[in-house]
Write a protein that holds these residues in place. Structure first.
Motif, short mmCIF file in Angstrom:
data_model
loop_
_atom_site.label_atom_id
_atom_site.label_comp_id
_atom_site.label_asym_id
_atom_site.label_seq_id
_atom_site.Cartn_x
_atom_site.Cartn_y
_atom_site.Cartn_z
N TYR A 1 0.86 -1.10 0.05
CA TYR A 1 0.09 0.07 0.04
C TYR A 1 0.91 1.18 0.08
CZ TYR A 1 -3.80 -2.87 1.67
OH TYR A 1 -4.98 -3.79 1.97
N TYR B 1 0.68 2.40 5.69
CA TYR B 1 0.25 1.22 6.46
C TYR B 1 0.48 -0.36 6.18
CZ TYR B 1 -2.77 4.95 8.20
OH TYR B 1 -3.00 6.08 8.61
N SER B 2 1.84 -0.36 5.38
CA SER B 2 1.93 -1.89 5.23
C SER B 2 2.90 -2.34 6.23
CB SER B 2 2.88 -1.65 3.73
OG SER B 2 2.19 -1.44 2.65
N LEU B 3 3.42 -1.49 6.81
CA LEU B 3 4.55 -2.06 7.92
C LEU B 3 3.70 -2.11 9.33
CD1 LEU B 3 7.57 -0.24 7.05
CD2 LEU B 3 6.82 -2.58 6.06
N PHE B 4 4.41 -2.87 10.37
CA PHE B 4 3.90 -3.15 11.37
C PHE B 4 4.64 -2.15 12.24
CE2 PHE B 4 2.70 -6.75 8.81
CZ PHE B 4 1.41 -6.68 9.11
N PRO B 5 4.07 -1.28 12.89
CA PRO B 5 5.03 -0.27 13.81
C PRO B 5 5.55 -1.02 15.08
CG PRO B 5 2.53 -0.13 14.08
CD PRO B 5 2.75 -0.84 12.94
N HIS B 6 5.19 -2.06 15.51
CA HIS B 6 5.84 -2.51 16.55
C HIS B 6 6.92 -3.53 16.52
CE1 HIS B 6 3.25 -5.65 15.48
NE2 HIS B 6 3.44 -6.43 16.25
N LEU C 1 8.03 -11.35 8.98
CA LEU C 1 6.92 -11.84 9.46
C LEU C 1 6.13 -12.72 8.73
CD1 LEU C 1 4.87 -10.82 12.04
CD2 LEU C 1 4.04 -9.29 10.51
N TYR D 1 12.98 0.46 13.95
CA TYR D 1 11.54 0.39 13.78
C TYR D 1 11.24 1.51 12.42
CZ TYR D 1 11.51 -1.76 18.34
OH TYR D 1 11.52 -2.69 19.37
N HIS E 1 9.19 3.85 12.09
CA HIS E 1 9.21 5.38 12.35
C HIS E 1 10.35 5.99 12.14
CE1 HIS E 1 10.00 4.52 16.48
NE2 HIS E 1 10.62 5.55 16.72
N GLN E 2 11.52 5.17 12.32
CA GLN E 2 12.85 5.80 12.43
C GLN E 2 13.18 6.09 10.80
OE1 GLN E 2 14.41 2.92 14.98
NE2 GLN E 2 15.12 4.47 16.41
N ALA F 1 8.42 -2.42 2.74
CA ALA F 1 7.13 -3.16 2.57
C ALA F 1 7.52 -4.12 1.26
CB ALA F 1 6.16 -2.11 2.18
N GLN G 1 9.31 -7.27 2.45
CA GLN G 1 8.24 -7.76 3.37
C GLN G 1 7.22 -8.87 2.14
OE1 GLN G 1 5.15 -5.59 4.92
NE2 GLN G 1 5.60 -6.49 7.25
N PRO H 1 -5.27 0.04 11.27
CA PRO H 1 -5.78 0.14 9.99
C PRO H 1 -6.12 -1.09 9.19
CG PRO H 1 -3.56 1.52 10.10
CD PRO H 1 -3.89 0.71 11.33
N GLU I 1 -5.81 -1.86 6.20
CA GLU I 1 -4.68 -2.23 5.52
C GLU I 1 -3.43 -3.18 6.22
OE1 GLU I 1 -5.47 0.73 5.62
OE2 GLU I 1 -5.75 1.85 3.84
N ASN I 2 -3.38 -2.73 7.53
CA ASN I 2 -2.42 -3.66 8.26
C ASN I 2 -2.93 -5.00 8.63
OD1 ASN I 2 -0.97 -3.89 10.85
ND2 ASN I 2 -0.18 -2.02 9.93
N LYS J 1 -2.78 -6.87 4.94
CA LYS J 1 -1.34 -7.09 4.98
C LYS J 1 -0.87 -8.50 5.51
CE LYS J 1 2.87 -6.66 3.61
NZ LYS J 1 3.55 -5.96 2.31
N LEU K 1 0.30 -12.25 4.39
CA LEU K 1 1.54 -12.76 4.90
C LEU K 1 1.37 -14.09 5.34
CD1 LEU K 1 3.18 -9.50 6.19
CD2 LEU K 1 4.01 -10.73 4.27
N GLN L 1 0.52 -5.10 19.23
CA GLN L 1 0.45 -3.85 19.14
C GLN L 1 -0.50 -3.05 20.10
OE1 GLN L 1 -0.20 -1.91 15.00
NE2 GLN L 1 0.10 -4.21 14.12
N TRP M 1 8.46 2.23 20.19
CA TRP M 1 7.91 2.50 19.04
C TRP M 1 6.41 2.98 19.21
CZ3 TRP M 1 3.50 -0.06 19.25
CH2 TRP M 1 3.35 -1.24 20.05
#
Lengths: 293, 285
Positions: A83, A86-91, A100, A138, A140-141, A151, A154, B177, B179-180, B183, B187, B202, B278
């Motif tokens: 996308y 929001y393709s990535l998982f922030p955590h 993953l 992460y 966000h960095q 993405a 992944q 989201p 999308e998350n 996704k 996977l 999360q 994060w």
């Protein structure tokens, strides 16, 4: 069903409605393995909706969609997605994000046992998008371009039969964008992928694709009233493009490139000019159309 | 010609939107209200002591120190334990068990409600209904049905905090989201995997945050239930000594409770900051 088996992806009479509003109307499409299929169209024409139908995130109101002859249902690993956001998982760190898929596709205890091999494989994919050095960070960095590269890695690790991309470079600055275009071409060749790429950028679509689809609600249909703006978008043009992709963005400056973009603009983006449904420019050998009333 | 000097406006030190507090002033400002409180108390206490040396309402520091010494460092003659520690242990046990149960329940409920339309349809209106019951109003019902022992008090804490945690986690899970989630499915995640292997981790820091904010309410319910029916506990002690107008003791206990609550809040905040870097990326850079 046998008729569509040579095709990886096959859509037949697909229509999508939200309530009363028809968004996509009578979409027929066949895509061969190995194609880099780009989709353009005026904003709001349903490009992303078409992608979500193929993904299985949304269901078509009528019509059928096949992958290798099998009707598609819900999202699954044979169709990868990137996308715009929001393709990535922030955590998760970049490395964990990339591995993953390897972990989620097996039961939890198995995933713990196979962590080492999954990590090595993920590292390999991260290096192929030039992000090996950032594995521990992460999302966000990272900058927008780097996030999109993660993405892609992944999605690639799952070896999807088709990679769907929804305006993946839409939020990037022009320089990063061109670098990403070259990278995706490189990966497309290296992995022999099939890509379905939605974008609002005509230049990007013509540069990347081996085939370009123009989706538009600006056309005339004999059964529709003349002024109806509520008609659903259809594929109004379908051109084959250079299959041997150039390695340089210099090609964007050539006259031929510019003429094609003009032509496509005329085909799909001009509300004043409406071609008749029977005169669509469906030049690609895989394109077909069924007239249903 | 415009003078260069005027181009650079000096930012105010304290007043207005653009105030830029120097570091030293920041510390002084933060301490000022505390200092004021102490000064006002000492002055008032002094005035009352001068008028009546037997005054119990605003005891001087020496009496508070004596109360602290008696409750925190001396064995109680009758029970043979140090009262403050005994009370603290009992209260923290009730608070801990109550919060643990309501955090686990609220988390699982909220997570499933946020992601699964079936569970949401089944329980959303019910949880909303439950959350509107004032917990203290049903305290008698709890004491009648669970007895005046430990279970009744823990149940009050659970009932008081569980709906809030559930609704907060529900909103957090719903905010993930679409999308998350799609996704994760591409996977290879199963539906169970999406809930417990992708969204679960999360939402964990959000849970810690919610628990932190619910602790205030939890203390309220704890002290209320201890005040009404108990043999020990911080709340019990405060309401016991109130009968003898022992303000010195009450002040010691209130200060101690405040300190415990402050420590819990700080600990949970640090835990999120260190363990989940994060979660609030704004803290960086």
């Amino acid at each position: 069903m046998t008729e569509n088996t040579p095709f990886l992806l096959y859509l037949e009479d697909v229509q999508k409605q939200y309530g009363e509003k028809i968004v996509l109307d009578d979409i027929d499409l066949a895509v061969k393995q190995g194609a880099f299929c780009t989709v353009v169209g005026p904003s709001g024409c349903g490009k992303s909706t078409l992608l979500r139908l193929i993904l299985g995130q949304e269901q078509a109101t009528s019509g059928r969609i096949f992958m290798e002859g099998v009707p598609i249902a819900l999202p699954s690993p044979d169709r990868g997605i990137v996308y715009q956001r929001y393709s990535l998982f922030p955590h998760l760190t970049i490395l964990d994000n990339t591995m993953l898929g390897k972990q989620l596709s097996v039961p939890f205890w198995t995933s713990l046992r196979r962590k080492k091999t999954a990590r090595d494989e993920a590292m390999h994919y991260l290096e192929s998008v030039h992000l090996g050095a950032h594995a521990k960070k992460y999302p966000h960095q990272l900058s927008g371009g780097m996030q999109q590269r993660v993405a892609i890695a992944q999605a690639l690790i799952m070896k999807p039969k088709i990679l769907l991309m929804d305006e993946p470079f839409g939020a990037l600055d022009p320089g990063t964008r061109e670098a990403m275009q070259l990278l995706i071409l490189e990966l497309w060749e290296a992995h022999g992928m099939t890509i379905f790429f939605v974008t609002h950028d005509l230049e990007e679509a013509v540069f990347l694709g081996t085939r370009i689809l123009v989706l538009s609600q600006y056309y005339r249909h004999e059964s529709a009233s003349r002024e109806s703006s509520g008609q659903g978008a259809r594929i109004v043009a379908d051109y084959p493009l250079n299959t041997r992709k150039a390695r340089s963005t210099r090609v964007k400056e050539t006259a031929k490139f510019g003429r094609l973009i003009q032509r496509i603009r005329y085909d799909g983006f001009d509300p004043e000019y409406r071609q008749d449904a029977r005169e669509f420019n469906l030049k690609h050998t895989d394109s077909f159309i069924t007239f249903t009333e | 010609m415009v003078e260069k000097k005027d181009m650079r406006r000096k930012l105010p030190v304290f007043f207005g939107l653009h105030a830029k507090l120097p570091r030293g002033l920041g510390i002084v400002l933060a301490l000022l209200p505390f200092a004021l409180l102490v000064i006002v108390y000492l002055t008032a206490s002094d005035i009352r002591q001068k008028a009546n040396p037997q005054d119990k309402l605003l005891p001087p520091v020496s009496k508070i120190a004596k109360a602290l010494e008696k409750s925190a460092f001396t064995l109680d003659k009758r029970s043979g334990v140090i009262l403050l520690w005994q009370d603290t242990a009992s209260s923290l046990r009730r608070l801990g068990i109550g919060m643990m149960v309501s955090a686990c329940l609220g988390f699982l409920m909220g997570l499933n409600m946020g992601l699964l339309p079936g569970i949401r349809g089944l329980s959303l209106s019910f949880v909303t209904f439950i959350s509107n019951i004032p917990p203290l109003a049903i305290l008698p019902i709890l004491f009648i049905s669970f007895g005046v022992g430990e279970v009744g008090k823990v149940m009050l804490i659970i009932l008081g905090t569980f709906p809030l945690i559930t609704r907060d986690i529900y909103l957090a899970a719903k905010r993930i989201p679409k999308e998350n989630i799609v996704k994760a499915l591409t996977l290879g995640a199963s539906q169970f995997g999406v809930v417990y292997r992708v969204v679960f981790p999360q939402v964990i820091p959000r849970l810690i945050d919610t628990v932190r904010l619910s602790l205030g309410a939890a203390w309220l319910f704890l002290i209320a239930s201890e005040a009404i029916a108990s043999q020990d506990g911080l709340g019990y002690r405060i309401f016991l000594v109130r009968r003898y107008l022992s303000m010195d003791m009450i002040i010691v206990y209130v200060a101690w409770i405040t300190f415990l609550a402050f420590l819990a809040d700080l600990g949970l905040r640090k835990l999120v900051a260190v363990r989940y870097p994060w979660y609030s990326p704004r803290a960086e850079g």
